[in-house]
Design a protein around this motif. Sequence first.
Motif, mmCIF file in Angstrom:
data_model
loop_
_atom_site.group_PDB
_atom_site.id
_atom_site.type_symbol
_atom_site.label_atom_id
_atom_site.label_comp_id
_atom_site.label_asym_id
_atom_site.label_seq_id
_atom_site.Cartn_x
_atom_site.Cartn_y
_atom_site.Cartn_z
ATOM 1 N N GLU A 325 1.076 -0.812 0.097
ATOM 2 C CA GLU A 325 0.049 0.035 -0.337
ATOM 3 C C GLU A 325 0.904 1.580 0.118
ATOM 4 O OE1 GLU A 325 -3.115 0.326 2.797
ATOM 5 O OE2 GLU A 325 -4.361 -1.682 2.011
ATOM 6 N N ALA A 326 2.002 1.229 0.317
ATOM 7 C CA ALA A 326 2.709 2.382 0.852
ATOM 8 C C ALA A 326 3.689 2.657 -1.119
ATOM 9 C CB ALA A 326 4.236 2.285 1.628
ATOM 10 N N ILE A 327 3.425 1.289 -1.541
ATOM 11 C CA ILE A 327 4.302 1.650 -2.789
ATOM 12 C C ILE A 327 3.484 2.483 -3.640
ATOM 13 C CG2 ILE A 327 5.309 0.250 -4.989
ATOM 14 C CD1 ILE A 327 6.795 -1.312 -2.558
ATOM 15 N N SER A 328 1.806 1.866 -3.816
ATOM 16 C CA SER A 328 0.693 1.744 -5.025
ATOM 17 C C SER A 328 0.732 4.009 -4.047
ATOM 18 C CB SER A 328 -0.418 1.380 -3.902
ATOM 19 O OG SER A 328 -1.149 2.276 -4.358
ATOM 20 N N ARG A 329 0.361 3.957 -3.362
ATOM 21 C CA ARG A 329 0.320 5.599 -2.587
ATOM 22 C C ARG A 329 1.740 6.255 -3.278
ATOM 23 N NH1 ARG A 329 -1.409 5.460 3.562
ATOM 24 N NH2 ARG A 329 -3.341 4.354 3.614
ATOM 25 N N THR A 330 2.828 5.613 -3.241
ATOM 26 C CA THR A 330 4.348 6.494 -3.492
ATOM 27 C C THR A 330 3.981 6.409 -5.133
ATOM 28 O OG1 THR A 330 5.815 5.692 -1.971
ATOM 29 C CG2 THR A 330 6.906 5.594 -4.093
ATOM 30 N N ARG A 331 3.579 5.595 -5.494
ATOM 31 C CA ARG A 331 3.507 5.554 -7.555
ATOM 32 C C ARG A 331 2.642 6.908 -8.064
ATOM 33 N NH1 ARG A 331 -0.078 4.053 -11.140
ATOM 34 N NH2 ARG A 331 -1.059 2.900 -9.412
ATOM 35 N N GLU A 332 1.515 7.110 -6.957
ATOM 36 C CA GLU A 332 0.529 7.932 -7.492
ATOM 37 C C GLU A 332 1.610 9.062 -6.928
ATOM 38 O OE1 GLU A 332 -2.857 7.549 -4.952
ATOM 39 O OE2 GLU A 332 -3.534 5.664 -5.304
ATOM 40 N N GLU A 333 1.681 9.619 -6.793
ATOM 41 C CA GLU A 333 2.348 10.990 -5.889
ATOM 42 C C GLU A 333 3.895 10.769 -6.356
ATOM 43 O OE1 GLU A 333 3.886 11.367 -1.927
ATOM 44 O OE2 GLU A 333 2.554 10.819 -0.980
ATOM 45 N N VAL A 334 4.560 10.054 -7.019
ATOM 46 C CA VAL A 334 5.333 9.880 -7.969
ATOM 47 C C VAL A 334 4.896 10.620 -9.214
ATOM 48 C CG1 VAL A 334 7.158 9.101 -9.587
ATOM 49 C CG2 VAL A 334 7.125 8.404 -7.184
ATOM 50 N N LEU A 335 4.116 10.006 -10.330
ATOM 51 C CA LEU A 335 3.056 10.256 -11.084
ATOM 52 C C LEU A 335 2.507 11.681 -11.045
ATOM 53 C CD1 LEU A 335 0.699 7.404 -11.694
ATOM 54 C CD2 LEU A 335 3.047 7.820 -13.749
ATOM 55 N N ALA A 336 2.453 12.127 -9.494
ATOM 56 C CA ALA A 336 2.066 13.925 -9.932
ATOM 57 C C ALA A 336 3.594 14.807 -9.620
ATOM 58 C CB ALA A 336 1.104 13.814 -8.956
ATOM 59 N N GLY A 337 4.768 14.303 -9.627
ATOM 60 C CA GLY A 337 5.751 14.922 -9.913
ATOM 61 C C GLY A 337 6.214 14.976 -8.408
ATOM 62 N N GLU A 338 5.735 14.146 -7.493
ATOM 63 C CA GLU A 338 6.703 14.248 -6.242
ATOM 64 C C GLU A 338 7.927 12.925 -6.744
ATOM 65 O OE1 GLU A 338 7.991 15.165 -3.874
ATOM 66 O OE2 GLU A 338 6.529 15.223 -2.281
ATOM 67 N N SER A 339 9.201 13.594 -5.938
ATOM 68 C CA SER A 339 10.500 12.569 -5.771
ATOM 69 C C SER A 339 9.853 11.322 -5.216
ATOM 70 C CB SER A 339 11.797 13.513 -5.431
ATOM 71 O OG SER A 339 11.756 13.379 -4.396
ATOM 72 N N LEU A 340 10.306 10.009 -5.945
ATOM 73 C CA LEU A 340 10.807 8.807 -5.383
ATOM 74 C C LEU A 340 11.062 9.069 -3.640
ATOM 75 C CD1 LEU A 340 9.853 6.415 -6.000
ATOM 76 C CD2 LEU A 340 11.995 5.846 -6.358
ATOM 77 N N SER A 341 12.001 9.115 -3.689
ATOM 78 C CA SER A 341 13.059 8.935 -2.173
ATOM 79 C C SER A 341 11.893 10.561 -0.857
ATOM 80 C CB SER A 341 14.188 10.334 -2.734
ATOM 81 O OG SER A 341 14.064 10.597 -2.669
ATOM 82 N N ARG A 342 11.277 11.582 -2.009
ATOM 83 C CA ARG A 342 10.506 12.198 -0.756
ATOM 84 C C ARG A 342 8.882 11.188 -0.694
ATOM 85 N NH1 ARG A 342 11.019 16.712 -2.796
ATOM 86 N NH2 ARG A 342 13.009 16.943 -2.181
ATOM 87 N N SER A 343 8.037 10.701 -1.303
ATOM 88 C CA SER A 343 7.459 10.093 -1.446
ATOM 89 C C SER A 343 7.642 8.850 0.133
ATOM 90 C CB SER A 343 7.052 9.600 -2.642
ATOM 91 O OG SER A 343 5.556 9.037 -2.490
ATOM 92 N N LEU A 344 8.426 8.047 -0.482
ATOM 93 C CA LEU A 344 8.863 7.135 0.371
ATOM 94 C C LEU A 344 9.150 7.245 1.658
ATOM 95 C CD1 LEU A 344 11.213 4.807 -1.642
ATOM 96 C CD2 LEU A 344 9.109 3.737 -1.745
ATOM 97 N N ALA A 345 10.178 8.365 1.603
ATOM 98 C CA ALA A 345 9.832 9.048 4.125
ATOM 99 C C ALA A 345 8.592 9.001 3.660
ATOM 100 C CB ALA A 345 10.992 10.236 3.462
ATOM 101 N N LYS A 346 7.638 9.588 3.034
ATOM 102 C CA LYS A 346 6.260 9.670 3.647
ATOM 103 C C LYS A 346 5.699 8.626 4.454
ATOM 104 C CE LYS A 346 4.950 13.925 1.490
ATOM 105 N NZ LYS A 346 4.118 14.490 0.205
ATOM 106 N N ARG A 347 5.981 7.479 3.611
ATOM 107 C CA ARG A 347 5.310 6.575 3.764
ATOM 108 C C ARG A 347 5.807 5.988 5.646
ATOM 109 N NH1 ARG A 347 3.717 8.794 0.440
ATOM 110 N NH2 ARG A 347 2.493 8.976 1.491
ATOM 111 N N GLY A 348 7.038 5.968 5.478
ATOM 112 C CA GLY A 348 6.966 5.839 6.951
ATOM 113 C C GLY A 348 7.165 4.170 7.106
ATOM 114 N N GLN A 349 7.355 3.748 6.077
ATOM 115 C CA GLN A 349 7.963 1.939 6.374
ATOM 116 C C GLN A 349 8.914 1.894 5.371
ATOM 117 O OE1 GLN A 349 5.584 -0.032 7.214
ATOM 118 N NE2 GLN A 349 3.378 1.457 8.034
ATOM 119 N N PHE A 350 9.519 2.221 5.529
ATOM 120 C CA PHE A 350 10.553 2.626 4.620
ATOM 121 C C PHE A 350 12.024 2.388 5.450
ATOM 122 C CE2 PHE A 350 7.672 2.563 1.539
ATOM 123 C CZ PHE A 350 8.383 1.000 0.325
#
Length: 425
Positions: A325-350
């Motif tokens: 689920e964390a990867i799914s939310r990251t993918r949505e944010e990456v498509l919206a223009g967010e960087s991969l690392s910043r989006s992964l950091a928001k999830r708190g699972q990595f």
Amino acid sequence: MGGRYYPRRSGEGSVWELSMPQFAYKARDIEGNLVKGAVGAPDEGELATLLKERGLYLVHFKEEKEKKEKKASLGSISFGKIKRRDLIEFTIHLATVLSAGIPILEGLQDLGDKTNNSRFRGIIRSVREDIHGGSNLSSALSRHPEVFPQAYVNMVKAGEASGNVDMILKELTGFLEWQEELSANVRKASVYPLMVLTAVGILLTILFAFAFPRIIGILQGMRVPLPLITRVAIGISTFFRDYWWLIFLAVAAGVVGLRLAGKTAKGRLWIDKLKLRLPVVGDLARKVALSRFAHHLGLLWRAGIDISQALTLVEGVVGNQVIAEAISRTREEVLAGESLSRSLAKRGQFSSLVIRMISIGEVSGEMDGSLSKVCQYYDQEVPATVKKIFSVMEPLIIVLLAFVVLGAALSMYLPLYTALGRLGK
């Protein structure tokens, strides 16, 4: 969803469609010879046009999708399971064939003849027939998703686009070898504790269901005050004797309930959250999931697969619904223009290592190297964590066994000792 990719005509060349129907056809060439094969096409008209471009004239066709799925289902019952080792050997052989310049049809024929697994032999022959009928390798493989995962097919497809299928297959071989080693480590970490706990359960059942009922009458007939530990043992033994069926039903209900829960999205999420929160074992579960994330993403990245599609594929293979689920939310944010690392950091699972290395890869443009370093780290950490689990569990299990044996001995011998003391007086 298990993706199936088939080529079709396009004004700009070959493109790829998801779940395009597959047709088995009979056609005649310009000399009147009968040609049989299978190819993907949107409909009958496109099929006829595609064959005409190849100099063939359609005589008969039949959509093959339902037939193939039924055949695969029957095959899984009639023949042995296809193991990852079979897939590894297939990939090694095919990479050798292509790098040596041997025609793929000859290579597949040879591989099919030498394969011991009856079911896999039939699938290899089916792949060969599809390629002979005009399909390319990735399209032929995608018709057998029970053997060739979607990520595997997409890697081959990327190799076809770049003209480096043999190199991709060699990389897939190393990847599959890593999966085999990871599975062995996970089995090692889970099977041993389960076996020991099962043995302890059997020991307790024998003691309280068979041994104690035989001596309860003797202990109670001594007419001496029974110590607390003996009264507890008698109570447990009586419960086993009178309510064994309730224990059996509770265990069966727990097993069935977990299995049913695992088949629902909410149930899988709850179970996987619980796994990650378990002491010691939760740490291993997280490291295994992150190792899968790094290995799969690195493999797909090196193949040139788009980051959105790569994350979609990785989401389905990490083996933990919380991480998925964390990867799914990251993918949505990456498509919206967010960087991969910043989006992964928001999830708190990595882990901070994963986020830091991906951030370095984004800045330096060396994402491949960064992901490789993450893979190397977890390749060392997972076996080390397995050893840590054993180092913690082995003394705990020894203490548990000693506690059970000592408790059983005391519950029997304390009343006897008291009775003997009274006789001495």
